[in-house]
Design an enzyme around this catalytic site. Structure first.
Site, short mmCIF file in Angstrom:
data_model
loop_
_atom_site.label_atom_id
_atom_site.label_comp_id
_atom_site.label_asym_id
_atom_site.label_seq_id
_atom_site.Cartn_x
_atom_site.Cartn_y
_atom_site.Cartn_z
N LYS A 120 0.83 -1.21 0.00
CA LYS A 120 0.00 0.00 0.00
C LYS A 120 0.86 1.26 0.00
CE LYS A 120 -4.25 -1.90 1.93
NZ LYS A 120 -5.33 -1.73 2.94
N LYS A 202 -5.05 -12.26 -8.03
CA LYS A 202 -6.29 -12.44 -7.29
C LYS A 202 -7.33 -11.40 -7.70
CE LYS A 202 -7.91 -12.71 -2.46
NZ LYS A 202 -7.49 -12.57 -1.05
N LYS A 205 -11.27 -5.95 -5.33
CA LYS A 205 -12.24 -4.85 -5.37
C LYS A 205 -11.65 -3.59 -5.99
CE LYS A 205 -13.57 -4.88 -0.94
NZ LYS A 205 -14.35 -4.49 0.27
#
Length: 337
Positions: A120, A202, A205
């Site tokens: 992040k 993967k 969202k």
């Protein structure tokens, strides 16, 4: 006393999900679909973790709306508020209160080694804030404040659970038996759904490619269109294998929706090609999500009911959390009046 309580009750499960964007098919297959099943065997506590969400800047009005929507989708997916506790994280102050204490028992180096902090930080270099570094401690507090025995997690969250275990063991070693040391609960089937466009990744969202992600509230036409565009390969043979990641991903999804094994799927589509296969996968997903979407719309429209569930859930969660927090405060020497 703690041991007596554990023998008198079923094992406790805690899990949380962020209210940032609609759940993907991966969220559903890998986590949310399993949660209603767990409530038959365990005492389950499920939280919409809005405090975790603000490590990345959020629009306040959107966050409030998405928090309600996330709770409605959990209920629509089969979580029964009579059997489980469903609540919003920020409605129970004990999470943040315990997080501060736990942070004083977590070495700085442990936090900087967290994979998601590194990822992040690279993704949002303009906002590497303190919460981004310390949110694994809040996650540990989420778990430990309820005396949690089991945490349903995917492989990518294993490091965070291990940190929670280490903090609990370190604290217990200093002050005596205080926290239950939680174990991971790993689903055996459907643990990971991959991107429809990049099947080595993967399903996420936050993916900016809309065709890569099936969302639980996508309508039937959208779902069919996305599956038609799903990446496969050129040999037109429905077969699983490391050399066929796109086809294997679609087979995994079809297996999760229908309960059929890979051998049965290969036999079903032998000689039929990818067009028919993709259509069948899409229809299986549409059929599985339709009743959830209908129930979601009903629950979201009944705001008094939904808010009542969340208020009751917060009160029940706070009652459990307060006992653990008070015990922790006594152990560290805080004056309690």
């Amino acid at each position: 006393m703690q041991q007596q309580e554990k023998t008198a009750r079923r094992q406790r499960v805690f899990s949380g999900i962020q209210p940032t964007g609609t759940f993907t098919l991966g969220n559903y297959v890998g986590a949310v679909r399993n949660w209603p099943r767990l409530q038959q065997e365990y005492d389950c506590i499920y939280s919409v973790v809005d405090e975790h969400a603000i490590t990345v800047r959020q629009d306040p009005a959107a966050l409030r709306r998405q928090t309600r929507e996330t709770a409605a989708l959990l209920l629509a997916s089969g979580i029964d508020p009579e059997k489980s506790i469903v609540f919003v994280q920020s409605h129970v102050p004990a999470h943040a209160q315990l997080s501060w204490v736990l942070g004083c028992f977590c070495p700085f180096g442990d936090l900087t080694r967290m994979h998601q902090f590194k990822e992040k930080s690279k993704k949002h270099p303009e906002d590497i804030n303190g919460g981004l570094l310390t949110y694994p401690i809040l996650m540990a507090a989420d778990i430990l404040v309820y005396g949690t025995d089991l945490v349903p997690i995917g492989i990518d969250q294993k490091q965070h659970l291990e940190l929670a275990r280490n903090i609990a063991q370190r604290f217990n070693g200093i002050y005596g038996d205080t926290f239950t040391v939680p174990d991971g609960y790993f689903p055996t089937v459907g643990a990971k759904v991959m991107s429809l466009q990049e099947p080595e990744k993967k399903m996420s969202k936050s993916d900016t490619n809309a065709n890569a992600v099936i969302r639980m509230l996508d309508d039937a036409d959208t779902i069919v269109r996305k599956f038609r565009r799903a990446v496969t390969d050129s040999d037109n043979c429905v077969r699983a294998g490391a050399d066929k990641p796109g086809v294997t991903n679609l087979m995994s999804i079809y297996s999760a929706m229908t309960g059929r094994g890979f051998a049965a799927i290969e036999a079903e589509f032998a000689g039929r090609g990818y067009g028919e296969f993709k259509q069948a996968v899409a229809e299986s997903v549409v059929d599985s999500l339709r009743p959830i979407q209908q129930e979601y719309a009903r629950i979201l429209a009944d705001r008094a009911y939904l808010d009542g569930v969340l208020k009751d859930g917060a009160e029940r969660a706070a009652h459990i959390a307060r006992r653990v927090l008070d015990k922790t405060y006594r152990k560290v020497g805080f004056l309690q009046l």
